[in-house]
Design a protein around this motif. Structure first.
Motif, PDB file in Angstrom:
ATOM      1  N   THR A   1       0.839  -1.206   0.000  1.00 44.15           N
ATOM      2  CA  THR A   1       0.000   0.000   0.000  1.00 44.15           C
ATOM      3  C   THR A   1       0.875   1.258   0.000  1.00 44.15           C
ATOM      4  O   THR A   1       0.580   2.229  -0.708  1.00 44.15           O
ATOM      5  N   ILE A   2       1.960   1.222   0.785  1.00 41.23           N
ATOM      6  CA  ILE A   2       2.861   2.382   0.834  1.00 41.23           C
ATOM      7  C   ILE A   2       3.546   2.580  -0.526  1.00 41.23           C
ATOM      8  O   ILE A   2       3.599   3.696  -1.050  1.00 41.23           O
ATOM      9  N   ILE A   3       4.033   1.468  -1.102  1.00 43.48           N
ATOM     10  CA  ILE A   3       4.716   1.592  -2.406  1.00 43.48           C
ATOM     11  C   ILE A   3       3.752   2.118  -3.476  1.00 43.48           C
ATOM     12  O   ILE A   3       4.113   2.987  -4.275  1.00 43.48           O
ATOM     13  N   ILE A   4       2.514   1.621  -3.456  1.00 42.56           N
ATOM     14  CA  ILE A   4       1.525   2.118  -4.433  1.00 42.56           C
ATOM     15  C   ILE A   4       1.275   3.610  -4.195  1.00 42.56           C
ATOM     16  O   ILE A   4       1.244   4.405  -5.137  1.00 42.56           O
ATOM     17  N   GLY A   5       1.123   3.984  -2.915  1.00 44.45           N
ATOM     18  CA  GLY A   5       0.879   5.392  -2.569  1.00 44.45           C
ATOM     19  C   GLY A   5       2.012   6.289  -3.046  1.00 44.45           C
ATOM     20  O   GLY A   5       1.775   7.380  -3.587  1.00 44.45           O
ATOM     21  N   ILE A   6       3.248   5.815  -2.851  1.00 46.46           N
ATOM     22  CA  ILE A   6       4.411   6.605  -3.307  1.00 46.46           C
ATOM     23  C   ILE A   6       4.480   6.572  -4.843  1.00 46.46           C
ATOM     24  O   ILE A   6       4.764   7.578  -5.482  1.00 46.46           O
ATOM     25  N   GLY A   7       4.194   5.395  -5.400  1.00 42.62           N
ATOM     26  CA  GLY A   7       4.323   5.196  -6.850  1.00 42.62           C
ATOM     27  C   GLY A   7       3.405   6.056  -7.691  1.00 42.62           C
ATOM     28  O   GLY A   7       3.744   6.411  -8.820  1.00 42.62           O
ATOM     29  N   ILE A   8       2.234   6.408  -7.144  1.00 42.88           N
ATOM     30  CA  ILE A   8       1.309   7.200  -7.986  1.00 42.88           C
ATOM     31  C   ILE A   8       1.770   8.667  -8.106  1.00 42.88           C
ATOM     32  O   ILE A   8       1.300   9.372  -8.986  1.00 42.88           O
ATOM     33  N   ILE A   9       2.715   9.079  -7.240  1.00 43.47           N
ATOM     34  CA  ILE A   9       3.203  10.478  -7.345  1.00 43.47           C
ATOM     35  C   ILE A   9       3.953  10.696  -8.674  1.00 43.47           C
ATOM     36  O   ILE A   9       3.579  11.585  -9.443  1.00 43.47           O
ATOM     37  N   PRO A  10       4.996   9.869  -8.977  1.00 47.94           N
ATOM     38  CA  PRO A  10       5.627  10.070 -10.294  1.00 47.94           C
ATOM     39  C   PRO A  10       4.659   9.837 -11.457  1.00 47.94           C
ATOM     40  O   PRO A  10       4.785  10.497 -12.496  1.00 47.94           O
ATOM     41  N   LEU A  11       3.688   8.943 -11.264  1.00 50.41           N
ATOM     42  CA  LEU A  11       2.707   8.718 -12.336  1.00 50.41           C
ATOM     43  C   LEU A  11       1.876   9.981 -12.562  1.00 50.41           C
ATOM     44  O   LEU A  11       1.549  10.331 -13.693  1.00 50.41           O
ATOM     45  N   ALA A  12       1.541  10.663 -11.462  1.00 48.54           N
ATOM     46  CA  ALA A  12       0.748  11.894 -11.582  1.00 48.54           C
ATOM     47  C   ALA A  12       1.567  12.999 -12.242  1.00 48.54           C
ATOM     48  O   ALA A  12       1.028  13.827 -12.988  1.00 48.54           O
ATOM     49  N   ILE A  13       2.884  13.016 -11.955  1.00 50.39           N
ATOM     50  CA  ILE A  13       3.732  14.091 -12.497  1.00 50.39           C
ATOM     51  C   ILE A  13       4.109  13.816 -13.960  1.00 50.39           C
ATOM     52  O   ILE A  13       3.922  14.648 -14.833  1.00 50.39           O
ATOM     53  N   TRP A  14       4.651  12.628 -14.200  1.00 53.09           N
ATOM     54  CA  TRP A  14       5.167  12.336 -15.551  1.00 53.09           C
ATOM     55  C   TRP A  14       4.219  11.526 -16.420  1.00 53.09           C
ATOM     56  O   TRP A  14       4.554  11.192 -17.554  1.00 53.09           O
ATOM     57  N   GLY A  15       3.110  11.145 -15.860  1.00 51.51           N
ATOM     58  CA  GLY A  15       2.143  10.377 -16.642  1.00 51.51           C
ATOM     59  C   GLY A  15       2.666   8.989 -16.975  1.00 51.51           C
ATOM     60  O   GLY A  15       3.597   8.477 -16.332  1.00 51.51           O
ATOM     61  N   ALA A  16       2.101   8.404 -18.001  1.00 51.51           N
ATOM     62  CA  ALA A  16       2.422   7.007 -18.344  1.00 51.51           C
ATOM     63  C   ALA A  16       3.807   6.851 -18.982  1.00 51.51           C
ATOM     64  O   ALA A  16       4.261   5.731 -19.187  1.00 51.51           O
ATOM     65  N   ASP A  17       4.490   7.990 -19.281  1.00 47.17           N
ATOM     66  CA  ASP A  17       5.822   7.896 -19.912  1.00 47.17           C
ATOM     67  C   ASP A  17       6.782   7.080 -19.063  1.00 47.17           C
ATOM     68  O   ASP A  17       7.570   6.279 -19.573  1.00 47.17           O
ATOM     69  N   ILE A  18       6.703   7.292 -17.738  1.00 47.01           N
ATOM     70  CA  ILE A  18       7.610   6.608 -16.819  1.00 47.01           C
ATOM     71  C   ILE A  18       7.378   5.088 -16.846  1.00 47.01           C
ATOM     72  O   ILE A  18       8.294   4.301 -16.614  1.00 47.01           O
ATOM     73  N   VAL A  19       6.144   4.717 -17.165  1.00 51.81           N
ATOM     74  CA  VAL A  19       5.805   3.282 -17.204  1.00 51.81           C
ATOM     75  C   VAL A  19       6.570   2.578 -18.317  1.00 51.81           C
ATOM     76  O   VAL A  19       6.990   1.436 -18.172  1.00 51.81           O
ATOM     77  N   GLU A  20       6.737   3.306 -19.427  1.00 53.01           N
ATOM     78  CA  GLU A  20       7.404   2.704 -20.590  1.00 53.01           C
ATOM     79  C   GLU A  20       8.799   2.191 -20.253  1.00 53.01           C
ATOM     80  O   GLU A  20       9.270   1.208 -20.813  1.00 53.01           O
ATOM     81  N   VAL A  21       9.458   2.864 -19.296  1.00 59.26           N
ATOM     82  CA  VAL A  21      10.822   2.474 -18.915  1.00 59.26           C
ATOM     83  C   VAL A  21      10.807   1.118 -18.197  1.00 59.26           C
ATOM     84  O   VAL A  21      11.662   0.268 -18.441  1.00 59.26           O
ATOM     85  N   LEU A  22       9.837   0.935 -17.312  1.00 59.44           N
ATOM     86  CA  LEU A  22       9.818  -0.268 -16.471  1.00 59.44           C
ATOM     87  C   LEU A  22       8.873  -1.369 -16.967  1.00 59.44           C
ATOM     88  O   LEU A  22       8.973  -2.512 -16.532  1.00 59.44           O
ATOM     89  N   LYS A  23       7.991  -0.994 -17.892  1.00 56.86           N
ATOM     90  CA  LYS A  23       6.976  -1.941 -18.371  1.00 56.86           C
ATOM     91  C   LYS A  23       7.550  -3.280 -18.873  1.00 56.86           C
ATOM     92  O   LYS A  23       6.978  -4.336 -18.595  1.00 56.86           O
TER      93      LYS A  23
END
Lengths: 229, 247
Positions: A127-149
């Protein structure tokens, strides 16, 4: 070790588990309602009707999973896992890992306690990791996902390779036959161009393994009875 | 990306707080009971530490899953879904029942429909726990008293069945996928060969850890063997995704 009072402890877990489950079910059902109120829309009921067979399949899988995981997860683990999700790829491996480290005896209260601790800690960390993880998602959008996907699909083989070795070492006799049967089933279904998916294969695997385990148990019992005579 | 609403973020916050509170309640109950029965505090600490370390790496793909789903449902809904009950493989199939991933324009009624399907389909497990689990557990306790060997067989078979079901699926799907990635299930988005190599590396690393624990008596490694195994296997998988042979 002092004498334990298992009943009151498990009853206590049942009571808390049921209260949390009831509250969580209400909160879960509120989510689509709140979305509809916020957006001022209603769901497309016709499309929900069209998805009826999917819904029915997953209702059945949910019931099978709830019954099947019950002897493995323990009381606390069962309530926690079914509310935090990711059972097969996270909660269960985490509990097995903690049980192995603590070297608990199958079915003991020690095992119940260690499993509950492991799954509770796992739920908090996720839950903590998800909570922290949505911050970069909110800032950089789905672009950051492409790196780790690209690495996402390999989590389950990464977990189950190592964990599989541990389980095979512990349950070789009970694992070998169902594994061979499931390999054949998977091979046939893929040859027929049908992908049953992980959830179905997992439920099927547990069913096949239960039948095979029960037959093995019967044979062993007959042998023991014969030897006793 | 569909619009996010403030109230959905509020729900995400409420559900996150709920999950953490519930986990803390169970954690403290278990620790308290452990102390009551004289369970070694080192075992309790080891369980907490190993579970925290273990859970970090497998949690990251859940965040990536939110990133994948946010293109179709916005950010708040995937956050809510992945915080409670949800699992990525299920959520993607569920939301795509209305073919939302193929739609040129995603409307709010479509999102509401996908969310409703995702919610209804996954409720049966918790409802079972609420209504019937205690009765089932009491039967299991009776079985343990009357025939422990049978219960051990059932438990072992179920664990073996999970392994058999998952491993057979991973191996056969990987052979059939080969270098052709793509498909509805996330597992099918994997390169088959990388999947098999990852599985193999994970087994080898765990075997090495086991040998080090047994031969060199490295007891400390017990707590970290599985997290190390996962980390090495996933690191290898990530590196292999860049290898031209698997492109």
């Amino acid at each position: 070790m002092k004498k334990s009072n298992t009943l009151s402890f498990t009853d206590n877990l049942h009571r808390s588990g049921r209260i949390f489950t009831a509250v969580c079910l209400v909160l879960m059902c509120l989510v689509p309602v709140i979305y509809c109120l916020s957006a001022g829309v209603t769901p497309m009921w016709g499309s929900i009707g069209m998805a009826f067979s999917f819904i029915l399949t997953y209702v059945a899988i949910g019931l099978i999973e709830a019954v099947s995981y019950a002897p493995i997860l323990g009381v606390g683990g069962q309530y926690l896992s079914f509310l935090t999700g990711n059972i097969s790829n996270l909660r269960l491996p985490c509990a097995i890992n903690a049980q192995n480290i603590a070297k608990t005896k199958q079915g003991s209260e020690e095992q119940e306690i260690i499993s509950t601790i492991a799954i509770a800690v796992s739920g908090i960390v996720t839950t903590i990791i998800i909570g922290i993880g949505i911050i970069p998602l909110a800032i950089w959008g789905a672009d950051i996902v492409e790196v780790l996907k690209p690495v996402s699909p390999y989590v389950i083989p990464a977990i189950f390779g190592g964990l599989g070795l541990v389980l095979i070492a512990r349950y070789l006799k009970l694992t070998a036959i169902p594994f061979a049967i499931m390999l054949v089933i998977a091979l046939i279904t893929f040859l027929l161009g049908k992908d049953l998916g992980q959830a179905t294969m997992l439920s099927l695997g547990m069913g096949v393994s239960l039948i095979s385990g029960f037959i093995t148990y019967k044979i062993d019992r007959k042998k023991t009875e014969k030897a006793a005579k | 990306m569909p619009k996010d609403y403030v109230w959905m973020f509020v729900m995400g916050g409420v559900l996150s707080a709920f999950v953490i509170t519930m986990s803390l309640v169970f954690l403290f109950k278990a620790i308290k009971r452990g102390k009551e029965i004289g369970l070694d505090s080192k075992k309790i600490k080891a369980a907490i530490k190993s579970s925290a370390v273990f859970s970090i790496v497998p949690s990251i793909p859940i965040v990536i899953g939110i990133g994948i789903m946010m293109n179709y449902l916005g950010l708040a809904i995937p956050w809510v879904r992945m915080t409670v009950i949800g699992a990525l493989q299920y959520e993607i199939i569920a939301m795509d029942q209305i073919e939302i991933t193929k739609a040129a324009i995603i409307t709010e009624p479509m999102v509401a429909t996908a969310l409703t399907i995702m919610t209804i389909s996954i409720l049966s497990g918790p409802i079972f726990n609420l209504l019937f689990y205690k009765r089932l557990q009491n039967k299991l306790v009776d079985l343990e008293k009357n025939n422990k060997k049978l219960l051990d067989t059932i438990t072992g078979s179920l664990l073996g069945g999970i392994l058999a079901g998952l491993a057979s699926y991973i191996i056969i799907a990987a052979f059939f996928t080969g270098n052709n990635t793509g498909g509805e299930e996330l597992a099918a988005a994997a390169n088959g060969y990388i999947t098999l190599i990852t599985l193999g590396i994970s087994m080898v690393v765990m075997a090495i850890c086991g040998a080090l624990i047994l031969k060199l008596k490295w007891k400390w490694l017990e707590n970290y063997a599985l997290p190390i195994t996962i980390l090495v296997a996933m690191g290898a998988a990530y590196a292999l995704t860049f290898a031209p042979a698997f492109a």
